[in-house]
Write a protein that holds these residues in place. Structure first.
Motif, PDB file in Angstrom:
ATOM      1  N   THR A  78       0.846  -1.185   0.000  1.00 31.19           N
ATOM      2  CA  THR A  78       0.000   0.000   0.000  1.00 31.19           C
ATOM      3  C   THR A  78       0.884   1.238   0.000  1.00 31.19           C
ATOM      4  OG1 THR A  78      -1.834   1.125   1.121  1.00 31.19           O
ATOM      5  CG2 THR A  78      -0.189   0.064   2.517  1.00 31.19           C
ATOM      6  N   THR A  79       0.353   2.303  -0.535  1.00 25.65           N
ATOM      7  CA  THR A  79       1.085   3.556  -0.630  1.00 25.65           C
ATOM      8  C   THR A  79       0.206   4.674  -0.072  1.00 25.65           C
ATOM      9  OG1 THR A  79       2.042   5.162  -2.183  1.00 25.65           O
ATOM     10  CG2 THR A  79       0.304   3.758  -3.036  1.00 25.65           C
ATOM     11  N   ALA A  82      -1.306   7.173  -3.971  1.00 26.96           N
ATOM     12  CA  ALA A  82      -1.292   6.365  -5.195  1.00 26.96           C
ATOM     13  C   ALA A  82      -1.122   7.206  -6.452  1.00 26.96           C
ATOM     14  CB  ALA A  82      -2.572   5.540  -5.284  1.00 26.96           C
ATOM     15  N   PRO A  86       1.888   4.639  -7.762  1.00 23.87           N
ATOM     16  CA  PRO A  86       0.780   3.687  -7.879  1.00 23.87           C
ATOM     17  C   PRO A  86       1.262   2.241  -7.733  1.00 23.87           C
ATOM     18  CG  PRO A  86       1.418   4.485 -10.049  1.00 23.87           C
ATOM     19  CD  PRO A  86       2.293   5.201  -9.055  1.00 23.87           C
ATOM     20  N   TYR A 119      -5.157  -1.550 -10.659  1.00 28.63           N
ATOM     21  CA  TYR A 119      -4.589  -0.280 -10.195  1.00 28.63           C
ATOM     22  C   TYR A 119      -4.278   0.575 -11.415  1.00 28.63           C
ATOM     23  CZ  TYR A 119       0.234  -1.475 -11.549  1.00 28.63           C
ATOM     24  OH  TYR A 119       1.365  -1.769 -12.255  1.00 28.63           O
TER      25      TYR A 119
END
Length: 197
Positions: A78-79, A82, A86, A119
């Protein structure tokens, strides 16, 4: 070169746990990226002024029951932003195969699969050989499967493989990124001979 970008700073922490008896390997890592430089949707370099945190957890589990083997790698990431970095939330690689001998012939028969969740995958610019962030379309959520046979006899190794065997079974939209579809179903073979004494 005409941009007045600040220095990019990265700080990473991580660790891993390995349990050979069960074939388990777990890795966790966190990274803080400050002043990240990336290409925007117009393929122009820009710098994110703040910090972006990335968390990554990966579990590798290899199972063996006689000739049956099942190797798996599951990654969660996870970031915090994004739009700047991404990432697919989940990526899975699985390889299921039988490994055995027929006299002196070593045989490995199996199927492997790559999968990641949807994504905003970066788009590619071949003129500059670079990737740029985009927020128009998500890519992913498609398993890419291969059926294969690896064989070894003395110093000769060869393989046969039907790549992307599941083409058209789940969806016709099997793009890895904007304007770049995955390779279609195809038959491949290879041969390697070791001439060393």
């Amino acid at each position: 070169w005409k941009n007045d970008f600040g220095k990019e700073r990265r700080v990473s922490f991580g660790g891993s746990i390995d349990i050979p008896r069960t074939g388990t390997h777990f890795t966790a890592g966190v990274e803080n990226v400050q002043n990240h430089v990336y290409f925007n949707s117009d393929f122009l370099p820009v710098q994110h002024g703040g910090s972006v945190q990335v968390l990554s957890l990966q579990l590798n589990q290899n199972l063996h029951f006689g000739p049956f083997n099942w190797d798996n790698a599951v990654t969660y990431q996870t970031t915090s932003d994004a739009a700047v970095i991404p990432l697919p939330a989940l990526a899975i690689y699985s390889n299921m195969y039988f490994k055995f001998r027929i006299a002196t012939l070593k045989v490995q028969l199996g199927v492997d699969c790559d999968y990641y969740t949807k994504y905003y995958a970066p788009k590619y610019q071949p003129a500059t050989a670079s990737f740029a962030n985009q927020t128009k379309e998500k890519f992913g959520n498609f398993p890419f499967m291969n059926v294969y046979a690896n064989l070894k006899l003395s110093k000769v190794r060869f393989y046969v493989m039907m790549s992307h065997v599941n083409q058209g079974l789940f969806t016709k939209n099997y793009f890895s990124m904007a304007d770049y579809p995955l390779n279609p179903r195809r038959f491949q073979l290879g041969l390697s001979i070791d001439f060393a004494n």
